[in-house]
Write a protein that holds these residues in place. Sequence first.
Motif, short mmCIF file in Angstrom:
data_model
loop_
_atom_site.label_atom_id
_atom_site.label_comp_id
_atom_site.label_asym_id
_atom_site.label_seq_id
_atom_site.Cartn_x
_atom_site.Cartn_y
_atom_site.Cartn_z
N ARG A 250 0.84 -1.19 0.00
CA ARG A 250 0.00 0.00 0.00
C ARG A 250 0.88 1.25 0.00
O ARG A 250 1.98 1.24 0.56
CB ARG A 250 -0.91 0.00 1.23
N VAL A 252 2.69 4.50 1.01
CA VAL A 252 3.05 5.07 2.31
C VAL A 252 2.95 6.58 2.27
O VAL A 252 3.02 7.25 3.31
CB VAL A 252 4.47 4.63 2.73
N ALA A 253 2.82 7.13 1.06
CA ALA A 253 2.61 8.57 0.89
C ALA A 253 2.00 8.80 -0.47
O ALA A 253 2.26 8.04 -1.41
CB ALA A 253 3.92 9.34 1.04
#
Length: 267
Positions: A250, A252-253
């Motif tokens: 997924r 992270v930013a």
Amino acid sequence: MAGLSTLTRGGSRFYVHPDDGAIKVPGVTTVVGQLPKDFLTFWAAKTAAEAAVNNWDLISQLIKRDPAGAIDFLKNAHRRESKAAADLGSAAHDLFERLCRGETINPRHVHVDVKKHVAHFAEFLQVTQPEFVHLEECVWSDEHEYAGSFDAIAVIDGETVILDWKTSKSVYDSVALQLSAYRYADRIILAGTGESIPVPDITGGAVLHVRAEGWKLVPVECGEKVFDVFKALRQVFDWERTGKRGVVGRPVAHGGEMETGTQRRAA
């Protein structure tokens, strides 16, 4: 025919361990199927185009009454051709095995589509006089976790060879991978008793290519270098089936208006 149980999951064929039903390994042809198949795209398109040209009277009428039906007829043309070839190959293989076991086959009881194939196979037996060691048995690899069924192991001109019967239009390179997998498996599981015995020392491999117009015995390289490629494909199979799950994590930013996969699914 070979006696190991098989099942199909997600288009892949698996063999079930004879002593532990929880153990299931992919079949040899399923592993070889991991090879790139770009040529199939052209073949499928060509088959659909030929179906349209050869059946234009039918297609033109069908388009008026049922356009969706016309599309289905054309887009499935390659599947119909594949099935017809597979059915012919299965029928021929069954008769080939009976001939190898010394049965007499009355030509009047042979379907016209395979009558010439059977006659050519009988000629092959007469000309080469193979001494069959094993017919239609299964191999199992404990080390590399695969299984498969081979057509024959026979002694021809003093050499022990792994044989495959082919009725396809051509002898394809991938058969070398197939034969190498049979050759370097750990054991043969006999259909009649379930007993495991070692795979005999094999000198090489060959394809008996049988078509309506004739037959030819084609040598095939199936040594350790070829087997190394098969083993690599076995790893590719695991990657495609389970290995690639979760390798992309997924975010992270993130910024701007780009949605994450989770957001798209939620929407």
